[in-house]
Motif scaffolding. Structure first.
Motif, mmCIF file in Angstrom:
data_model
loop_
_atom_site.group_PDB
_atom_site.id
_atom_site.type_symbol
_atom_site.label_atom_id
_atom_site.label_comp_id
_atom_site.label_asym_id
_atom_site.label_seq_id
_atom_site.Cartn_x
_atom_site.Cartn_y
_atom_site.Cartn_z
ATOM 1 N N ALA A 277 0.866 -1.260 -0.016
ATOM 2 C CA ALA A 277 -0.052 0.153 0.034
ATOM 3 C C ALA A 277 0.864 1.097 0.050
ATOM 4 O O ALA A 277 1.606 1.501 0.963
ATOM 5 C CB ALA A 277 -1.047 -0.087 1.140
ATOM 6 N N LEU A 389 -6.407 0.081 2.759
ATOM 7 C CA LEU A 389 -6.397 -1.375 2.359
ATOM 8 C C LEU A 389 -5.494 -2.123 3.420
ATOM 9 O O LEU A 389 -5.722 -3.208 3.482
ATOM 10 C CB LEU A 389 -5.321 -1.131 1.018
ATOM 11 N N ALA A 417 3.345 -1.207 3.739
ATOM 12 C CA ALA A 417 3.137 -0.042 3.557
ATOM 13 C C ALA A 417 4.416 0.803 3.433
ATOM 14 O O ALA A 417 5.470 0.501 3.906
ATOM 15 C CB ALA A 417 2.469 0.469 4.736
#
Lengths: 936, 212
Positions: A277, A389, A417
């Motif tokens: 993400a 997400l 992330a």
């Protein structure tokens, strides 16, 4: 060349900018609200309108307040417009096209003078829960309320005549999906691909680059480097103008591709090894009075307008800044020739109080008591980390007071992330972090390492700025103000999840990306709790609104055709949709088709009959298990009718099975029940009796099946068969023969009958089906052979009293109720349904299937009509037709046991309420009950 | 009795110009497109059921999920745990059934069924064959999971379909076969999905009659 809009006489277009994405060599025009405007390729609807000085792009959902550009991105809450027949188009995202026709939404009679803006005057009375509280009583008036309220429902309109567009789906199995094509996302994709991973890089904007695209020279230089790296690295599929809308269990990732060639939208179902993400940060609006007036913009919005589309956002500006984005906006504004009248530096405690204006901003009142007349207010007060997400993978965001924003909770092996949501730092630090995450993702996707260490990004201090001392809008999509949120808390909705649902804050098209943190901050302030303790609402799929077209995709509805379908079509057959099969219902006159069969000979295409090839020494055991009747002594060349029941004794299917060889059988099932029978057979063989030596193959499609029926059936068959004796002694009823039909070897002939006539069911290798069908019709012309369809077959079988499973039985009909007593052999060792049928045998409380004849021969009660006695339902009609053979109506139906005796008088209630008296017939068959024609 | 000349027809209407080759109506079209779809209906197809470790299973020599060509040029595909589908030249069905039956011993249950007329067989060939199929089928078609010679049964456009990856001279190629009655629908679904890749129907030649 200057391209001033005639409609406004204004030109806000700047000279060329280094990072602009418009193509000045390709001018075009489009219409907005009926007027023609100039634009360049690369313009969005709002950038082109802003270049023409248009400020008001739409009216808001609830109060119909004028709204303009704020973010100049997909999220712009005040820029939903109608384009042609497409409603709710994101005008700050959709590129203009030559001849495009765009119109504002939520405005009547015009965008400038919107009658419903009177709602604004009623705002004090339209607080949260207004509808719940106001329209509850009196309950009987709700239909009237509903009609009025629907007139206020927001959004555009779709014409029922709208042409269907091509929406698509596809599947993908990348090792790594990177959601977000900013610097960290690009770096992650490159690193993952360099490590050998197959990467899907998904970016919502039309180009890769994230915030670098509207940056200064160093950012643009870095952007070029990163784009070149992506292009040079194999194994990266780049999807721009696309969005990862959801992450589901097993890293099932939904991607909507918005502008693929040849399709409007495509839903990609990607099974990702690792999801990275990297959505970047979303700039937060500031809450203060008048914060929605056109001319109030976010710093990123103003910078995008200037640097991507070369549009001057205003003439005189005030800038509220608490970070480097605001500072950069000051530079960009000055560079664009905007007169920056005042810089309000929130880092020094300065603030704004309210914005003043109507359809456009006129002045800004600052906390220091000054009022600045201006047409542009740019705010830069902080960021929201769109952790959606990650939340969908179970992550719970954690509030960081130092940075005044939420961060991911972390701790996932297959969802990582990077970029702004993971931390701050220099561009180099973000790129390095992205690269580290990309390498880790590749290792994890290839299961080299599940717990690769990833370095942390620094977290920079940022003032906690959410709301000024005045009230303003928190949710611009839903018109929810900070005052309404405070009132909701006062009414007891003091949890952010409750306040959200009560006020609908964060539930509009922006889906919380602009407003969620402000909503949390307002609720926290109202409850006295900290933001950390208040927490966030839960972000669920979709990350971004998805069109119904994308969800629907291509329509896959398989259809099945017989080899004779071309002939049916060419000869005017009315198609009948029978499950997936397309069958000829009739060829114009079903009654004539019935008479043709009864008097001469007819052909029907029965290819959809389920057919199974059974081989092995244990086939008799299987047949005995499946059917309620006995199968151990089926002679070679013989055929037997059989009935299958489920384990609850309910009739499942019926058909005939013939013995073709010592260990070789051919079974038929009903057309509609073939798939069920296949699963039923495999269930018994695979789970109950794997020791049985039986091979079963589905051969429904292998043979073209034709039933030749009528007194001249033998005469017709003899014209195409010369290696099989067809005489009644050599080939009697319920026998099967193999041979050549019309010269086609490998064919089978069964002497069976569903119509009650002398008939042969022939099965020829399917590729020759059409040729054999045509040959029969050609050679049988002198015999008067005619084709007949399913409707005629249904009449013929009803005259003969043959039941159809599923039509004359239902999910409760056991064998005895269907009149199949003769077939139930409880003395068999075992068969499916035996215990239940043994139980039913001793009872007398079930409906019986009987033949019925209405007293009035012209009355044909509809199938499904109830049979009543003294106001109580005692049965129903399962089949009914006008019999061409008898010249009167006939029926089949279920009746209570005391009415099942022949001669019993019953009363049928037709759908129109009329009564149809009828009598129970001696047997189901009403034509040739002794079977003389059948055995002919 | 003089029998009529009944020709064999595929469920797929042949693309113009139609012709008759060895008793089959086929398309005589010739396409030079980079992505083509060919109706291969006339090829012999034999369904074999036998124990994988029995005489027939060993003779076939191809495990479940893989395909291989035997010395006689027959493509043997492992289409199930104890099931194979054989593809041979046009007209070879009876011989193939006989060959299998000759191998089966007294104690082994073996069945060989000529399903030539019951299965619609198509060949999809071209660099875009994989992205096309990925629009209709959820199986991972990448080389790691579905390399050349991979065989699987899955839903293709919602029809139970057997897919055999059988590359041609390094160009991705898939044999796709399903129940005959679905053939016209599936052929249409493949063409629809392939429109964005410039797919064209190619004809069936006597060369292909000799095998896959």
């Amino acid at each position: 060349m200057r391209r001033k809009a005639q409609a406004t006489g204004v030109d806000m277009r700047l000279g060329p900018r280094p990072g602009e994405i418009i193509d000045r060599s390709r001018g075009l025009t489009f219409t907005w609200d009926g007027d023609t405007y100039p634009a360049y390729r690369g313009d969005t609807i709002t950038s082109a309108l802003a270049a023409a000085g248009v400020r008001v792009m739409s009216r808001s959902f609830k109060y119909h307040r004028p709204r303009g550009v704020m973010t100049t991105s997909y999220l712009d809450p005040g820029c939903l417009v109608q384009v042609g027949d497409e409603p709710n188009v994101r005008a700050s995202h959709r590129m203009v096209e030559p001849g495009m026709s765009a119109r504002p939404q939520n405005a009547w009679p015009s965008l400038r003078y919107d009658v419903k803006s009177a709602n604004g005057a009623l705002a004090p009375f339209l607080s949260a829960g207004f509808y719940y509280k106001t329209f509850m009583r009196p309950k009987r008036l709700w239909p009237a309320y509903e009609r009025v309220l629907r007139g206020f429902s927001p959004g555009g309109a779709v014409s029922p005549e709208a042409a269907h567009d091509y929406y698509d789906k596809r599947y993908a199995h990348p090792d790594v999906v990177v959601a977000g094509g900013g610097p960290a996302g690009m770096a992650a994709a490159v690193a993952a691909a360099a490590a050998g991973a197959a990467v899907m890089l998904v970016e919502g904007e039309p180009e890769l680059g994230g915030h670098l695209r509207w940056g200064a020279a160093p950012e643009l230089a870095a952007l070029g480097d990163l784009r070149r790296a992506v292009a040079a690295t194999g194994g990266i599929e780049v999807l721009t103008d696309s969005v990862v809308t959801g992450r589901y269990d097993g890293n099932w990732v939904a991607v909507v591709q918005r502008s693929a060639p040849g399709v409007v939208e495509r839903l990609i179902k990607a099974r990702a090894g690792v999801l990275v993400a990297a959505p970047g940060l979303i700039e937060r609006p500031y809450v203060f009075s008048g914060n929605d007036i056109p001319g109030v913009m976010l710093s990123t919005g103003a910078r995008r307008l200037i640097n991507l589309w070369a549009v001057k956002p205003g003439e005189r500006a005030v800038v509220l800044t608490a970070n480097s984005s605001g500072d950069a906006a000051v530079c960009d504004l000055a560079d664009a020739g905007v007169d920056v009248l005042k810089i309000v530096d929130a880092r020094s405690g300065e603030d704004v109080v309210r914005a003043k204006g109507g359809r456009t901003l006129r002045a800004v009142e600052c906390a220091d008591g000054t009022t600045v007349e201006c047409d542009l207010l740019v705010t830069a007060v902080g960021w929201t980390a769109p952790t959606s997400l990650l939340n969908m993978a179970g992550d719970r965001p954690v509030y960081n007071e130092r940075a005044a924003r939420f961060f991911p909770g972390g701790g996932h092996d297959d969802v990582l992330a990077t970029g702004g949501i993971a931390g701050d730092g220099s561009l180099e630090q973000l790129i390095d972090h992205g690269s580290a995450v990309g390498r880790a993702a590749a290792r994890r996707a290839h299961e080299v390492s599940a717990t690769t260490e990833i370095p942390s990004l620094p977290v920079e201090a940022h003032p906690a700025l959410f709301k000024a001392r005045t009230h303003g809008f928190v949710d611009f999509s839903e018109d929810v103000s900070s005052k309404e949120l405070e009132e909701a808390v006062a009414e007891g909705y003091d949890s952010i999840e409750l306040a959200k649902r009560y006020t609908t804050a964060t539930m509009g098209p922006a889906q919380g990306k602009l407003e969620s943190v402000n909503a949390v901050a307002v609720v926290a302030a109202a409850t006295g709790a900290t933001i950390a303790a208040t927490g966030t609402t839960v972000w669920r799929p979709p990350y971004s609104p998805v069109t119904l077209g994308a969800l629907a995709g291509r329509s896959f509805e398989p259809v099945r055709y017989s080899p004779m379908q071309p002939w049916h079509e060419a000869h005017g057959a009315k198609p009948l949709v029978a499950g997936q099969w397309i069958r000829p219902d009739h060829y114009g006159d079903p009654a004539a088709e019935v008479r043709s069969v009864r008097s001469g000979v007819g052909l029907i295409d029965v290819t959809p009959l389920g057919k199974f090839d059974l081989r092995g020494p244990d086939v008799p055991k299987l047949l005995n298990q499946l059917y309620i009747n006995k199968w151990s002594k089926l002679a070679l060349g013989s055929v037997r009718y059989g009935v299958m029941c489920a384990e609850d004794g309910v009739v499942l299917d019926d058909g005939v099975t013939g013995r073709l060889g010592d260990d070789h059988y051919l079974m038929t099932a009903t057309s509609s029940g073939a798939e069920t029978v296949w699963e039923w057979i495999e269930s018994w063989l695979q789970t109950e009796h794997p020791e049985w030596r039986v091979h079963v193959a589905r051969v429904t499609s292998d043979f073209a099946s034709i039933n030749i029926a009528g007194p001249r059936a033998r005469d017709l068959l003899s014209l195409v068969v010369d290696d099989v004796a067809l005489g009644p002694e050599e080939f009697p009823y319920m026998r099967v023969r193999s041979g050549s039909i019309a010269g086609i070897d490998g064919s089978f002939m069964w002497r069976i009958g569903f119509t009650g006539e002398l008939s042969y069911e022939i099965h020829v290798p399917a590729s020759y089906g059409l040729g054999v069908w045509e040959t029969l019709l050609e050679r049988g012309a002198d015999l008067g052979v005619k084709p007949f369809g399913v409707e005629a077959q249904r009449i013929l079988r009803l005259e003969k009293g043959h039941l159809i499973v599923g039509q004359d039985t239902d999910g409760l009909t056991r064998a005895y109720g269907a009149g199949l007593d003769w077939a139930v052999k409880l003395d068999k060792e075992d068969f499916a349904g035996k215990p239940e049928l043994g139980w039913q045998e001793g009872r007398d409380d079930f409906l019986r299937l009987v033949g019925l004849r209405p007293l009035e021969g012209t009355a044909v009660p509809a199938e499904g009509s109830q049979i009543v006695e003294a106001g109580i339902i005692v049965g129903r009609i399962t089949s009914s037709r006008m019999s061409p053979t008898l010249g009167r109506s006939i029926c089949m139906g279920f009746v209570a046991p005391h009415l099942a005796e022949p001669g019993s008088a019953i009363s049928i209630v037709a759908p129109d309420g009329s009564r149809v008296p009828a009598v129970v017939t001696p047997q189901l068959a009403q034509v040739d009950p002794k079977g003389e024609r059948l055995h002919g | 009795m003089a029998e009529p000349a009944v020709i064999a027809r595929s469920p797929i209407t042949p693309a113009e110009p139609p012709s008759v080759v060895d008793g089959w109506e086929v398309s005589g079209r010739r396409s030079g497109a980079g992505l083509t779809l060919v109706d291969c209906m006339p090829l012999a197809k034999i369904l074999v059921r036998a124990a994988p470790d029995g005489a027939v299973g060993r003779w076939l020599g191809t495990p479940f999920g893989r395909a291989g060509t035997n010395p006689d040029g027959v493509l043997v595909t492992g289409s199930g745990p104890d099931e194979w589908t054989l593809f041979g030249p046009h007209g070879s069905g009876r011989a193939l059934v006989g060959a299998v039956e000759d191998l089966s011993g007294e104690r082994e249950l073996v069945s060989a069924l000529d399903v030539t007329h019951g299965r619609t067989l198509m060949r999809l060939t071209g660099a875009a064959a994989r992205p096309l199929l990925s629009k209709l089928c959820a199986v991972d078609l990448g080389n790691a999971v579905s390399p050349n010679s991979a065989v699987f049964r899955s839903s293709v456009a919602k029809v139970i379909t057997d897919v055999v990856r059988d590359d041609r001279s390094g160009v991705p190629s898939y044999l796709v076969h399903c129940e005959r009655s679905y053939g016209s629908y599936l052929f249409g679904a493949l063409l629809d999905a392939g429109a964005e890749f410039g797919i064209e129907v190619d004809g069936y030649t006597s060369t292909e009659m000799r095998g896959v």
